[in-house]
Design an enzyme around this catalytic site. Structure first.
Site, mmCIF file in Angstrom:
data_model
loop_
_atom_site.group_PDB
_atom_site.id
_atom_site.type_symbol
_atom_site.label_atom_id
_atom_site.label_comp_id
_atom_site.label_asym_id
_atom_site.label_seq_id
_atom_site.Cartn_x
_atom_site.Cartn_y
_atom_site.Cartn_z
ATOM 1 N N ASN A 99 0.291 -1.268 0.296
ATOM 2 C CA ASN A 99 -0.021 0.412 -0.647
ATOM 3 C C ASN A 99 1.085 1.047 -0.079
ATOM 4 O O ASN A 99 2.013 0.924 0.592
ATOM 5 C CB ASN A 99 -1.448 -0.542 0.783
ATOM 6 N N ASP A 101 -1.097 4.214 1.256
ATOM 7 C CA ASP A 101 -1.581 5.620 1.462
ATOM 8 C C ASP A 101 -0.629 5.697 2.697
ATOM 9 O O ASP A 101 -1.122 6.289 3.620
ATOM 10 C CB ASP A 101 -2.978 4.436 2.065
ATOM 11 N N HIS A 116 5.465 -0.427 -2.632
ATOM 12 C CA HIS A 116 5.489 0.475 -3.718
ATOM 13 C C HIS A 116 5.457 1.396 -3.662
ATOM 14 O O HIS A 116 5.322 1.877 -4.838
ATOM 15 C CB HIS A 116 3.594 -0.469 -4.477
ATOM 16 N N CYS A 128 16.376 16.162 -11.414
ATOM 17 C CA CYS A 128 17.540 16.782 -10.803
ATOM 18 C C CYS A 128 17.047 16.796 -9.157
ATOM 19 O O CYS A 128 18.095 17.530 -8.693
ATOM 20 C CB CYS A 128 16.598 18.258 -10.917
ATOM 21 N N CYS A 149 13.748 22.374 -11.742
ATOM 22 C CA CYS A 149 13.733 22.424 -13.389
ATOM 23 C C CYS A 149 12.965 22.836 -14.076
ATOM 24 O O CYS A 149 12.567 22.780 -15.277
ATOM 25 C CB CYS A 149 14.339 21.617 -13.535
ATOM 26 N N GLY A 186 -5.253 -8.968 3.506
ATOM 27 C CA GLY A 186 -5.984 -8.187 2.594
ATOM 28 C C GLY A 186 -5.377 -8.082 1.293
ATOM 29 O O GLY A 186 -5.004 -7.125 0.721
ATOM 30 N N SER A 188 -4.655 -9.425 -2.905
ATOM 31 C CA SER A 188 -5.019 -10.528 -3.797
ATOM 32 C C SER A 188 -4.399 -11.689 -4.043
ATOM 33 O O SER A 188 -4.356 -12.752 -5.053
ATOM 34 C CB SER A 188 -6.141 -10.437 -5.297
HETATM 35 N N1 APR Z 1 -10.308 -7.028 5.099
HETATM 36 C C1 APR Z 1 -9.315 -8.080 4.503
HETATM 37 N N2 APR Z 1 -8.851 -7.812 3.326
HETATM 38 C C2 APR Z 1 -10.035 -7.281 2.161
HETATM 39 C C3 APR Z 1 -11.027 -6.279 2.598
HETATM 40 C C4 APR Z 1 -11.070 -6.424 4.843
HETATM 41 N N3 APR Z 1 -12.124 -5.331 4.672
HETATM 42 N N4 APR Z 1 -11.724 -6.291 1.954
HETATM 43 C C5 APR Z 1 -11.123 -7.182 0.033
HETATM 44 N N5 APR Z 1 -9.914 -7.825 1.005
HETATM 45 C C6 APR Z 1 -9.745 -8.266 0.400
HETATM 46 C C7 APR Z 1 -10.484 -9.169 -1.218
HETATM 47 O O1 APR Z 1 -10.699 -10.081 -1.295
HETATM 48 C C8 APR Z 1 -8.995 -8.480 -2.256
HETATM 49 O O2 APR Z 1 -8.208 -10.271 -2.309
HETATM 50 O O3 APR Z 1 -8.092 -7.455 -0.589
HETATM 51 C C9 APR Z 1 -7.329 -7.704 -1.872
HETATM 52 C C10 APR Z 1 -8.012 -6.671 -2.571
HETATM 53 O O4 APR Z 1 -6.766 -7.239 -3.297
HETATM 54 P P1 APR Z 1 -6.159 -6.149 -4.690
HETATM 55 O O5 APR Z 1 -6.748 -5.163 -4.940
HETATM 56 O O6 APR Z 1 -5.006 -6.475 -5.729
HETATM 57 O O7 APR Z 1 -4.996 -5.247 -4.052
HETATM 58 P P2 APR Z 1 -3.765 -5.244 -3.773
HETATM 59 O O8 APR Z 1 -3.328 -6.965 -3.407
HETATM 60 O O9 APR Z 1 -2.689 -4.467 -3.233
HETATM 61 O O10 APR Z 1 -2.869 -5.522 -5.112
HETATM 62 C C11 APR Z 1 -1.623 -5.561 -5.522
HETATM 63 O O11 APR Z 1 -1.648 -3.912 -7.729
HETATM 64 O O12 APR Z 1 -2.472 -2.544 -8.761
HETATM 65 C C12 APR Z 1 -1.670 -2.896 -8.222
HETATM 66 O O13 APR Z 1 0.378 -1.239 -7.085
HETATM 67 C C13 APR Z 1 -1.446 -2.070 -7.140
HETATM 68 O O14 APR Z 1 0.086 -2.337 -4.570
HETATM 69 C C14 APR Z 1 -1.077 -2.536 -5.431
HETATM 70 C C15 APR Z 1 -0.637 -4.401 -6.164
HETATM 71 ZN ZN ZN Z 2 13.935 18.928 -11.421
#
Ligand code: APR
Ligand code: ZN
Length: 245
Positions: A99, A101, A116, A128, A149, A186, A188
Site C-alpha cells: 500500500n 497510503d 510500492h 534533478c 527545473c 488484504g 489478492s
Molecule cells: N479486509 C481484508 N481484506 C479485504 C477487505 C477487508 N475489509 N476487503 C477486501 N479485501 C481483499 C479482497 O478480497 C482482495 O483479495 O483485499 C484484496 C485486495 O486485492 P487488490 O485490490 O488486488 O489489492 P492488492 O493485492 O494490494 O494489489 C497489489 O496491485 O494495482 C497494484 O500497485 C497496486 O499495490 C497494488 C497491487
Molecule cells: Zn526538477
C-alpha cells in the site's frame, strides 16, 4: 481457526506482516480488484505507468489528487491499532506493505517496508533532486511542476513497468525466507514481484495466516490458515486472543 492462529502467533518468534489494499478498506480506501475495485473504472496502464504520466500528466495527477483527498484525514481502523499493539508487545514485527497510503506508519508502526513506495511524497520526473511532501492543498495547479527545473513532478510510487526499490524488495524476501510466521492481510497476491513474498515464506516452511474475506492465489495447504473475514474485525480479535491465551 482463529484460536489456532492466535496460538501460532503467540508461539511465533519472528513473525512478519504482508499487507495489501484490503488492509485499508475499512478506513475508506478502495481496493484495486474485486467487485468495487478501482481497476474496474480506471485503467492502470494509463494512470499508474510512466508512459501515462508523460502522455497525460494532468489526468494522472487528477487521479492521484483524488486518491490523496480520499487518503487525507482517513484514520487507521482497529485492525491497524491491533498490529501496532502486537508490534510493541512482540518487540519485532516487520510490516511489508504493497500500500502507498501510509496508514501503517500513521498508526505508529515502525519497520514498515513500503515496497510500492508512498503517495504522500513526490519528486522531479527529470531527477534533478527536487523532493516534496504531498497533500491535497499542495496540488492546486495540475500537473505540479518542479520549482527547480520546471519538469513535471511524479508521485513517489512504483509505477507499472518500473523496478521495485531494490533494498526494500530484497529485504522483504529475506524476511520471508527467515520468518516462522507471516500474516498475509488484504491482498489478492496477484502482482509480482511483491506477490512472491508470501510464497517465499511458505517455501521456507513458515506458517501463513491469511486474513481476507475472499479466496486468493495462496495455496490452501497445511501451512496456510485462511481466516475469511475483514482486517478491521479479525485482527483485533486475533490479537486479543493472542494476548489472553
Ligand atoms: N479486509 C481484508 N481484506 C479485504 C477487505 C477487508 N475489509 N476487503 C477486501 N479485501 C481483499 C479482497 O478480497 C482482495 O483479495 O483485499 C484484496 C485486495 O486485492 P487488490 O485490490 O488486488 O489489492 P492488492 O493485492 O494490494 O494489489 C497489489 O496491485 O494495482 C497494484 O500497485 C497496486 O499495490 C497494488 C497491487
Ligand atoms: Zn526538477
Amino acid at each position: 481457526m482463529i484460536s489456532r492462529a492466535a496460538e501460532l502467533l503467540r508461539e511465533s518468534r519472528n513473525p512478519v506482516v504482508f499487507s495489501g489494499a484490503g488492509m485499508s478498506r475499512e478506513s475508506g480506501m478502495r481496493t484495486f480488484r474485486g467487485e468495487e475495485g478501482l481497476w474496474k473504472e480506471y485503467s492502470p496502464e494509463q494512470l499508474s505507468s510512466l508512459s501515462g504520466l508523460r502522455s497525460d500528466p494532468e489526468v494522472v495527477w487528477e487521479w492521484y489528487k483524488m486518491r490523496l483527498i480520499t487518503g487525507d484525514g482517513i484514520v487507521p481502523h482497529a485492525g491497524y491499532k491491533a498490529l501496532t499493539f502486537l508490534q510493541k508487545k512482540k518487540g519485532t514485527l516487520p510490516v511489508i506493505t504493497q500500500n502507498v497510503d501510509g496508514l501503517h506508519k500513521l498508526s505508529g508502526q515502525t519497520d514498515v517496508l513500503e515496497i510500492h513506495g508512498s503517495m504522500r511524497t513526490a519528486s522531479c520526473l527529470d531527477r534533478c533532486g527536487f523532493f516534496t511532501e504531498l497533500n491535497p492543498e499542495s496540488l492546486q495547479d495540475l500537473p505540479p511542476l518542479c520549482p527547480d527545473c520546471g519538469a513535471i513532478l511524479r508521485p513517489d510510487i512504483v509505477l507499472f513497468g518500473e523496478p521495485l526499490p531494490h533494498q526494500v524488495i530484497s529485504r522483504s524476501y529475506k524476511l520471508a525466507e527467515e520468518c516462522d510466521l507471516m500474516m498475509v492481510i488484504g491482498t489478492s497476491v496477484q502482482v509480482w514481484p511483491a506477490a512472491g513474498v508470501p510464497f517465499a515464506a511458505l517455501e521456507n516452511g513458515a506458517t501463513v495466516i491469511e486474513i481476507n474475506p475472499a479466496r486468493t492465489e495462496l495455496p490452501q495447504g497445511e501451512n496456510v490458515i485462511s481466516i475469511r473475514g475483514k482486517a478491521g474485525e479479525i485482527l483485533p480479535a486475533l490479537v486479543d486472543m493472542e494476548e489472553n491465551k
